[in-house]
Design a protein around this motif. Structure first.
Motif, mmCIF file in Angstrom:
data_model
loop_
_atom_site.group_PDB
_atom_site.id
_atom_site.type_symbol
_atom_site.label_atom_id
_atom_site.label_comp_id
_atom_site.label_asym_id
_atom_site.label_seq_id
_atom_site.Cartn_x
_atom_site.Cartn_y
_atom_site.Cartn_z
ATOM 1 N N SER A 43 0.852 -1.187 0.000
ATOM 2 C CA SER A 43 0.000 0.000 0.000
ATOM 3 C C SER A 43 0.885 1.233 0.000
ATOM 4 O O SER A 43 2.084 1.159 0.257
ATOM 5 C CB SER A 43 -0.899 0.005 1.235
ATOM 6 O OG SER A 43 -0.129 0.259 2.387
ATOM 7 N N SER A 44 0.304 2.371 -0.281
ATOM 8 C CA SER A 44 1.096 3.598 -0.309
ATOM 9 C C SER A 44 1.705 3.877 1.059
ATOM 10 O O SER A 44 2.798 4.424 1.150
ATOM 11 C CB SER A 44 0.249 4.771 -0.788
ATOM 12 O OG SER A 44 -0.855 4.954 0.069
ATOM 13 N N ASN A 45 1.024 3.482 2.138
ATOM 14 C CA ASN A 45 1.586 3.673 3.480
ATOM 15 C C ASN A 45 2.819 2.809 3.679
ATOM 16 O O ASN A 45 3.802 3.236 4.269
ATOM 17 C CB ASN A 45 0.546 3.350 4.552
ATOM 18 C CG ASN A 45 -0.559 4.381 4.614
ATOM 19 O OD1 ASN A 45 -0.399 5.492 4.136
ATOM 20 N ND2 ASN A 45 -1.679 4.009 5.190
ATOM 21 N N GLU A 46 2.768 1.561 3.183
ATOM 22 C CA GLU A 46 3.927 0.684 3.295
ATOM 23 C C GLU A 46 5.078 1.202 2.451
ATOM 24 O O GLU A 46 6.234 1.152 2.858
ATOM 25 C CB GLU A 46 3.553 -0.739 2.873
ATOM 26 C CG GLU A 46 2.622 -1.430 3.843
ATOM 27 C CD GLU A 46 2.090 -2.742 3.305
ATOM 28 O OE1 GLU A 46 2.271 -3.032 2.108
ATOM 29 O OE2 GLU A 46 1.475 -3.488 4.082
ATOM 30 N N ARG A 48 5.625 4.352 1.679
ATOM 31 C CA ARG A 48 6.148 5.538 2.371
ATOM 32 C C ARG A 48 7.074 5.106 3.507
ATOM 33 O O ARG A 48 8.156 5.662 3.692
ATOM 34 C CB ARG A 48 4.991 6.374 2.905
ATOM 35 C CG ARG A 48 5.354 7.509 3.810
ATOM 36 C CD ARG A 48 6.264 8.604 3.273
ATOM 37 N NE ARG A 48 6.136 8.926 1.890
ATOM 38 C CZ ARG A 48 7.165 9.316 1.110
ATOM 39 N NH1 ARG A 48 8.379 9.431 1.589
ATOM 40 N NH2 ARG A 48 6.977 9.604 -0.143
ATOM 41 N N ALA A 49 6.682 4.097 4.277
ATOM 42 C CA ALA A 49 7.522 3.603 5.373
ATOM 43 C C ALA A 49 8.836 3.058 4.831
ATOM 44 O O ALA A 49 9.898 3.263 5.427
ATOM 45 C CB ALA A 49 6.775 2.533 6.161
ATOM 46 N N ASP A 52 10.967 6.043 3.873
ATOM 47 C CA ASP A 52 11.394 6.742 5.082
ATOM 48 C C ASP A 52 12.537 6.003 5.770
ATOM 49 O O ASP A 52 13.412 6.619 6.376
ATOM 50 C CB ASP A 52 10.231 6.907 6.059
ATOM 51 C CG ASP A 52 9.224 7.940 5.584
ATOM 52 O OD1 ASP A 52 9.567 8.734 4.675
ATOM 53 O OD2 ASP A 52 8.095 7.937 6.110
#
Length: 83
Positions: A43-46, A48-49, A52
C-alpha cells in the motif's frame, strides 16, 4: 475457493474476453490474478515507510547529481581505457 458474482462494464468484459483468448486462460482466472496482484502490492503507506527507512540516502541530499556522475566517470577504468 469461494464463488462470487460481480458486474463489469461492457468494455471491461470485452477486454477480459479478448485477453483470456490470447493468453489461454479463463476470464475468472484473469480476474483472480489481477485481484491477487493488487492485494499483494504494498500500500502507499507501506511504500512511504519503506522510503522513510532509507534515511542513509539523506547523506546525498547536498550532492550535485551531474558532478557525482562526472566523478564516477573520471574514476572508471573502462571509460579511461577507451580514451
Amino acid at each position: 475457493m469461494h464463488r462470487t458474482q460481480i458486474y463489469l462494464q461492457d468494455a471491461v468484459y470485452e477486454q477480459l474476453k479478448h485477453k483470456s483468448k490470447v493468453i489461454g486462460v479463463s476470464i475468472s482466472e484473469l480476474i483472480r490474478r489481477a485481484v491477487e496482484k493488487d492485494l499483494n502490492k504494498p500500500s502507499s503507506n507501506e511504500a512511504r515507510a519503506f522510503f522513510d527507512a532509507l534515511s542513509p540516502l539523506q547523506s546525498y541530499a547536498s550532492t550535485e547529481p551531474e558532478q557525482y556522475v562526472d566523478d564516477i566517470r573520471n574514476r572508471s577504468r573502462i571509460l579511461n581505457l577507451e580514451e
